[in-house]
Design a protein around this motif. Structure first.
Motif, PDB file in Angstrom:
ATOM      1  N   HIS A   1       0.860  -1.185   0.000  1.00 42.82           N
ATOM      2  CA  HIS A   1       0.000   0.000   0.000  1.00 42.82           C
ATOM      3  C   HIS A   1       0.895   1.234   0.000  1.00 42.82           C
ATOM      4  CE1 HIS A   1      -3.572  -2.449   1.152  1.00 42.82           C
ATOM      5  NE2 HIS A   1      -2.663  -3.145   1.844  1.00 42.82           N
ATOM      6  N   ALA A   2       0.513   2.244  -0.758  1.00 46.72           N
ATOM      7  CA  ALA A   2       1.264   3.502  -0.822  1.00 46.72           C
ATOM      8  C   ALA A   2       0.622   4.514   0.116  1.00 46.72           C
ATOM      9  CB  ALA A   2       1.296   4.034  -2.250  1.00 46.72           C
ATOM     10  N   LEU A   3       1.385   4.963   1.086  1.00 43.55           N
ATOM     11  CA  LEU A   3       0.919   5.979   2.026  1.00 43.55           C
ATOM     12  C   LEU A   3       1.841   7.193   1.959  1.00 43.55           C
ATOM     13  CD1 LEU A   3       0.073   3.876   5.226  1.00 43.55           C
ATOM     14  CD2 LEU A   3      -1.430   4.509   3.317  1.00 43.55           C
ATOM     15  N   GLU A   4       1.254   8.344   2.091  1.00 38.36           N
ATOM     16  CA  GLU A   4       2.027   9.577   2.047  1.00 38.36           C
ATOM     17  C   GLU A   4       2.308  10.056   3.463  1.00 38.36           C
ATOM     18  OE1 GLU A   4       2.164  13.710  -0.535  1.00 38.36           O
ATOM     19  OE2 GLU A   4       0.566  12.248  -0.791  1.00 38.36           O
ATOM     20  N   VAL A   5       3.551  10.424   3.728  1.00 33.22           N
ATOM     21  CA  VAL A   5       3.957  10.891   5.064  1.00 33.22           C
ATOM     22  C   VAL A   5       3.458  12.313   5.249  1.00 33.22           C
ATOM     23  CG1 VAL A   5       5.887  11.335   6.612  1.00 33.22           C
ATOM     24  CG2 VAL A   5       6.005   9.424   5.008  1.00 33.22           C
ATOM     25  N   SER A   6       2.523  12.467   6.175  1.00 36.75           N
ATOM     26  CA  SER A   6       2.002  13.811   6.431  1.00 36.75           C
ATOM     27  C   SER A   6       2.756  14.526   7.533  1.00 36.75           C
ATOM     28  CB  SER A   6       0.519  13.735   6.802  1.00 36.75           C
ATOM     29  OG  SER A   6       0.358  13.040   8.037  1.00 36.75           O
ATOM     30  N   GLY A   7       3.415  13.776   8.427  1.00 39.75           N
ATOM     31  CA  GLY A   7       4.124  14.424   9.521  1.00 39.75           C
ATOM     32  C   GLY A   7       5.069  13.470  10.221  1.00 39.75           C
ATOM     33  N   ILE A   8       5.929  14.049  11.043  1.00 37.99           N
ATOM     34  CA  ILE A   8       6.879  13.312  11.879  1.00 37.99           C
ATOM     35  C   ILE A   8       6.642  13.753  13.314  1.00 37.99           C
ATOM     36  CG2 ILE A   8       9.331  12.912  12.376  1.00 37.99           C
ATOM     37  CD1 ILE A   8       9.875  13.506   9.422  1.00 37.99           C
ATOM     38  N   ALA A   9       6.578  12.782  14.228  1.00 40.35           N
ATOM     39  CA  ALA A   9       6.186  13.082  15.612  1.00 40.35           C
ATOM     40  C   ALA A   9       7.153  12.435  16.590  1.00 40.35           C
ATOM     41  CB  ALA A   9       4.760  12.603  15.881  1.00 40.35           C
ATOM     42  N   GLU A  10       7.201  13.005  17.788  1.00 42.13           N
ATOM     43  CA  GLU A  10       7.959  12.454  18.901  1.00 42.13           C
ATOM     44  C   GLU A  10       6.994  11.945  19.961  1.00 42.13           C
ATOM     45  OE1 GLU A  10      10.473  15.544  20.324  1.00 42.13           O
ATOM     46  OE2 GLU A  10      12.066  15.106  18.884  1.00 42.13           O
ATOM     47  N   VAL A  11       7.347  10.809  20.590  1.00 46.63           N
ATOM     48  CA  VAL A  11       6.563  10.258  21.682  1.00 46.63           C
ATOM     49  C   VAL A  11       7.519   9.779  22.765  1.00 46.63           C
ATOM     50  CG1 VAL A  11       4.523   9.572  20.358  1.00 46.63           C
ATOM     51  CG2 VAL A  11       6.487   8.033  20.489  1.00 46.63           C
ATOM     52  N   ALA A  12       6.999   9.676  23.987  1.00 47.91           N
ATOM     53  CA  ALA A  12       7.810   9.226  25.113  1.00 47.91           C
ATOM     54  C   ALA A  12       7.727   7.713  25.251  1.00 47.91           C
ATOM     55  CB  ALA A  12       7.351   9.919  26.394  1.00 47.91           C
ATOM     56  N   GLU A  13       8.031   7.016  24.169  1.00 46.00           N
ATOM     57  CA  GLU A  13       8.045   5.561  24.137  1.00 46.00           C
ATOM     58  C   GLU A  13       9.383   5.089  23.596  1.00 46.00           C
ATOM     59  OE1 GLU A  13       4.460   3.622  22.653  1.00 46.00           O
ATOM     60  OE2 GLU A  13       3.533   5.601  22.455  1.00 46.00           O
ATOM     61  N   PRO A  14       9.716   3.812  23.757  1.00 47.70           N
ATOM     62  CA  PRO A  14      10.998   3.330  23.229  1.00 47.70           C
ATOM     63  C   PRO A  14      11.139   3.641  21.754  1.00 47.70           C
ATOM     64  CG  PRO A  14      10.038   1.679  24.679  1.00 47.70           C
ATOM     65  CD  PRO A  14       9.003   2.753  24.522  1.00 47.70           C
ATOM     66  N   ARG A  15      12.320   4.141  21.386  1.00 44.71           N
ATOM     67  CA  ARG A  15      12.570   4.510  20.003  1.00 44.71           C
ATOM     68  C   ARG A  15      12.976   3.288  19.183  1.00 44.71           C
ATOM     69  NH1 ARG A  15      16.681   9.328  21.319  1.00 44.71           N
ATOM     70  NH2 ARG A  15      17.529   7.619  22.566  1.00 44.71           N
ATOM     71  N   TYR A  16      12.789   3.424  17.884  1.00 47.14           N
ATOM     72  CA  TYR A  16      13.186   2.334  16.995  1.00 47.14           C
ATOM     73  C   TYR A  16      14.694   2.351  16.805  1.00 47.14           C
ATOM     74  CZ  TYR A  16      14.167  -0.176  12.713  1.00 47.14           C
ATOM     75  OH  TYR A  16      14.715  -1.036  11.795  1.00 47.14           O
ATOM     76  N   HIS A  17      15.299   1.173  16.802  1.00 50.19           N
ATOM     77  CA  HIS A  17      16.695   1.023  16.404  1.00 50.19           C
ATOM     78  C   HIS A  17      16.838  -0.325  15.715  1.00 50.19           C
ATOM     79  CE1 HIS A  17      17.465  -1.773  19.792  1.00 50.19           C
ATOM     80  NE2 HIS A  17      16.671  -0.986  20.468  1.00 50.19           N
ATOM     81  N   PRO A  18      17.710  -0.400  14.710  1.00 47.78           N
ATOM     82  CA  PRO A  18      17.860  -1.651  13.951  1.00 47.78           C
ATOM     83  C   PRO A  18      18.164  -2.833  14.866  1.00 47.78           C
ATOM     84  CG  PRO A  18      19.031   0.132  12.872  1.00 47.78           C
ATOM     85  CD  PRO A  18      18.571   0.670  14.192  1.00 47.78           C
ATOM     86  N   GLY A  19      17.463  -3.917  14.654  1.00 45.53           N
ATOM     87  CA  GLY A  19      17.650  -5.101  15.478  1.00 45.53           C
ATOM     88  C   GLY A  19      16.787  -5.122  16.709  1.00 45.53           C
TER      89      GLY A  19
END
Length: 780
Positions: free
Chosen positions: A170-188
């Protein structure tokens, strides 16, 4: 005591201007320190800042579909719920990068609890509500968490490919970038987070969904107890995962400590500079009243009464100034435009706010009291015979060099200005040192700024030679050599280095390190070696500072480790700058690892790009290589975590410049007053008012020039030492400090001199217009 208080009151009425300057100087210094504290807290506690601004949840429960999460609102201690949100596991691809993302269904308006803070772009919009040409005008939209967006090189307006549980894209368009107080993504690690509208989630998931709900607690200390009650209420079989706020904060803890240690040094230095500036203003006022002190002693005041009088008076001024500065920041700080006002508003909800609001003013008052006590003690020792002061020479005699300069028709303002700027060795050193301290700290801040720029502009010099890492989903029959040739054929790829990483046990099996095989013996990886030499032979390796500290060894030692139950012995021939894994990495060639395991195949390929190449453009070109099976990732740069430090460093420079200006005004005022008899003599021998004003301006400029040269020199040396020490303690390693360019240092020096000349213009004009009769009264 009554006589002392009456004299203090009379002295205040007679010298209101000087008293007002001391009060305003103290208020300005305290306000500057509090603003610096607010900025430090804003940058050094990024997770806490986001948590407070987003009204974050302390617990996130990820459950299977059908769990009765509404009952959680009735659990004791739960203040509010965020959600529940329907979720689905997806894979998001963009520009060759592939990231696992858990999509959450959200409304057209962000929730109040656990609210994502949109830092770029806008919140969710649909095709029917988006403006033409803007994000969401043609596709359904998604908001990506900031760490996910960085991994995908995605920006608002980009289109990403989302693969749902059924494998359909599915093709989705990025409307925004947000910060949250949850664990961040990191490879692995675990999946990242994205938000979509309910309709979009239905199209992607096709009914294969779970749930996520956030719990905000009245008391964060009840987290573990509340988790137990919530899991019992929902049923352990329905709860797939629990995320607590301590976990998210711990992941950001390394950033907090790194920023906190760096800013603590700046904060202590700024406090010392501020205390010296305030003490200098008070000391200058005491020296300006020596005649009044002599008269007081002549009429019967004891040294103790004089000391107490000055101490009480100036402590009252300091307390009033501190109260005004603190009240101004508490009431008006949040209204300051820009990042400073935002930081002040957020700071009020951060941990330690009350302690700093009380501790900074109290610490400043104590330092001011100590300096005032010294000045008051000196005032108590003033002799009761005022004529003795006039009998003493105000400056050293004219030197032979000065007389020859005047004879050579050098402008008198320049010669006399030099003599006024450097009258006696003791006073000259004290004035230069006091004015140089803020410039030292400003230069240290510029060294930190230049180091951050070096990570961004020249990553190869900071241990980040490979801009991209490529992992391929290869079948057993795939030829590694063919893949390397295909990667090398991509435009702007300068070198391809095969690599493999694995965990290794250190001697004694008390901890694990990262063993990395990167490059071959014929084409070694260009590691940034700052001590020793690069790998050039069999069984040789280079290591990060964190690994050397962990094992307690130095360059030249042989290191034994255990990899998958087999021993591996390597000779450490160099130390490298290692930004990853706290520096606990040892790197050798992949050929050396194949001696232990001949069947070892590369896990990834590190790509070194040509100078000036755009990693995003190269990743797009890589996306079509090897049948589209490549996973392309950008090499993590530690400067991404330190980005908030830039605004703080800029604000810190402004605060230190204000402290330096106050110190400069004090030195100029003291110099003009102390040279009152010299001005009378100069006018008597024929100097014009313009020449006298030029002399005062020249003296201020020369003093600032000497202080700027000393300050920048010491700042460069101490800044390099501080940054390298911080790098060594964090495991990255010493050798990362980058000095500011010469034009920047010259700009600091020129700005200090021009600031001194501008600040001295008004006092010089007033002194030049004074009549001889006015100066005659100051000869006592």
């Amino acid at each position: 005591m009554r006589a002392t208080l009456r004299w203090a009151h009379a002295d205040f009425r007679a010298h209101r201007g000087e008293a007002l300057f001391v009060v305003l100087a103290s208020a300005g210094i305290i306000a500057s320190l509090l603003l610096a504290g607010a900025l430090f807290g804003y940058a050094a506690n990024p997770w806490q800042r986001v948590f407070n601004q987003s009204h974050g949840a302390h617990i996130w429960l990820h459950t299977r579909a059908g769990a009765d999460t509404a009952a959680l609102s009735r659990v004791d201690g739960v203040a509010a719920l965020s959600g529940p949100y329907r979720t689905t596991a997806t894979t998001v691809e963009s520009r060759g990068a592939r990231v696992g993302v858990t999509l959450r269904a959200a409304g057209a308006e962000p929730p109040q609890t656990g609210r994502p803070l949109v830092t770029d772009g806008s919140w969710l919009t649909g095709p029917d509500t988006a403006a033409g040409g803007g994000p969401g005008a043609g596709n359904d939209t998604v908001v990506l968490e900031a760490s996910v967006a960085r991994a995908l090189w995605a920006e608002p307006g980009d289109t990403v490919r989302v693969t749902g549980p059924d494998g359909a894209p599915h093709a989705l368009e990025v409307s925004g970038i947000a910060e949250v107080a949850e664990p961040r993504y990191h490879p692995g690690g675990g999946p990242g987070i994205g938000w979509v509208l309910d309709r979009t989630l239905d199209e992607v998931a096709h009914g294969d969904t779970g749930q996520s709900v956030g719990l905000r607690l009245h008391d964060p200390d009840d987290t573990d107890f509340t988790v137990q009650r919530a899991v019992t209420l929902l049923g352990a079989d329905r709860v797939a995962q629990v995320t607590k706020w301590q976990q998210a904060r711990a992941e950001a803890g390394g950033d907090d400590r790194l920023l906190g240690q760096m800013f603590a040094v700046f904060g202590l230095g700024a406090l010392l500079a501020a205390a010296l500036a305030a003490a200098g203003a008070i000391g200058a006022r005491v020296r300006g009243q020596l005649r009044d002190i002599a008269i007081l002693k002549a009429v019967g005041f004891t040294p103790g009464q004089v000391t107490r009088g000055f101490l009480v008076q100036h402590l009252a001024f300091a307390l009033l100034g501190v109260a005004l500065g603190t009240a101004a920041i508490a009431l008006l700080g949040a209204r300051i435009p820009g990042r400073i006002g935002e930081a002040t508003a957020v700071w009020q909800d951060l941990p330690g706010h009350t302690a700093l609001m009380i501790g900074i003013p109290c610490g400043a008052v104590l330092l001011i009291a100590a300096a005032t006590g010294l000045s008051a003690w000196r005032a108590g020792r003033v002799p009761p015979v005022p004529v003795a002061r006039a009998a003493l020479p105000s400056a050293t005699p004219m030197t032979a060099l000065g007389r020859r300069a005047l004879g050579a028709r050098v402008p008198p303002a320049l010669v006399l200005g030099w003599r006024a700027a450097f009258p006696r060795r003791g006073r000259t050193l004290a004035a230069v040192a006091r004015l140089a301290l803020p410039l030292v700290l400003i230069t240290v801040a510029l060294v930190a700024w230049s180091t951050l720029d070096q990570f961004r502009s020249r990553p190869a010099q900071m241990g980040l030679a490979a801009a991209l890492t490529v992992r391929a989903g290869q079948s057993p029959g795939t030829n590694d050599a063919e893949l390397e040739q295909a990667l090398a054929a991509v435009p702007d790829v300068a070198a391809v280095h095969p690599g493999a990483e694995m965990a290794a046990l250190v001697p004694g099996q008390t901890g694990t390190i990262t063993l990395r095989g990167l490059g071959t013996a014929q084409d070694p990886y260009p590691s940034k070696v700052v001590e020793g030499r690069a790998v050039s032979g069999p069984d040789e390796a280079v290591a990060g500072q964190g690994l050397l500290d962990l094992l307690g060894v130095r360059v030249g030692a042989w290191v034994r480790m255990t990899v998958e139950g087999r021993p591996q012995i390597l000779h450490v021939v160099g130390r490298t700058i290692e930004p990853e894994s706290g520096g606990r990495v040892i790197t050798t060639s992949i050929d050396a690892l194949r001696e232990r395991d001949p069947a070892l195949r590369p896990d990834f390929h590190a790509l070194v790009l040509r100078e000036g190449a755009d990693p995003v453009a190269v990743s797009v070109a890589l996306a079509g290589t090897a049948g589209g099976t490549l996973e392309v990732r950008q090499t993590p740069n530690p400067v991404d975590r330190l980005e908030p430090a830039r605004a703080v460093i800029a604000a810190l420079i402004a605060v230190l410049a204000l402290i330096g200006l106050i110190e400069l005004l004090t030195l100029i005022g003291t110099g003009v007053r102390d040279r009152g008899r010299d001005l009378l003599a100069l006018k008597a021998i024929g100097l014009t008012p313009r020449q006298i004003g030029s002399m005062i301006v020249t003296a201020a400029g020369l003093t600032a020039l000497a202080s700027a040269v000393v300050g920048t020199t010491l700042g460069v040396l101490s800044g390099r030492w501080l940054v390298d020490t911080q790098g060594a303690s964090s495991g990255i390693g010493a050798g990362i400090a980058q000095l500011p360019p010469i034009p920047v240092l010259l700009t600091v020096i020129v700005a200090a001199v021009l600031g001194a000349v501008g600040a001295a213009a008004l006092p010089a004009t007033r002194a030049a217009r004074r009549r001889p009769a006015d100066s005659l009264s100051e000869t006592l």
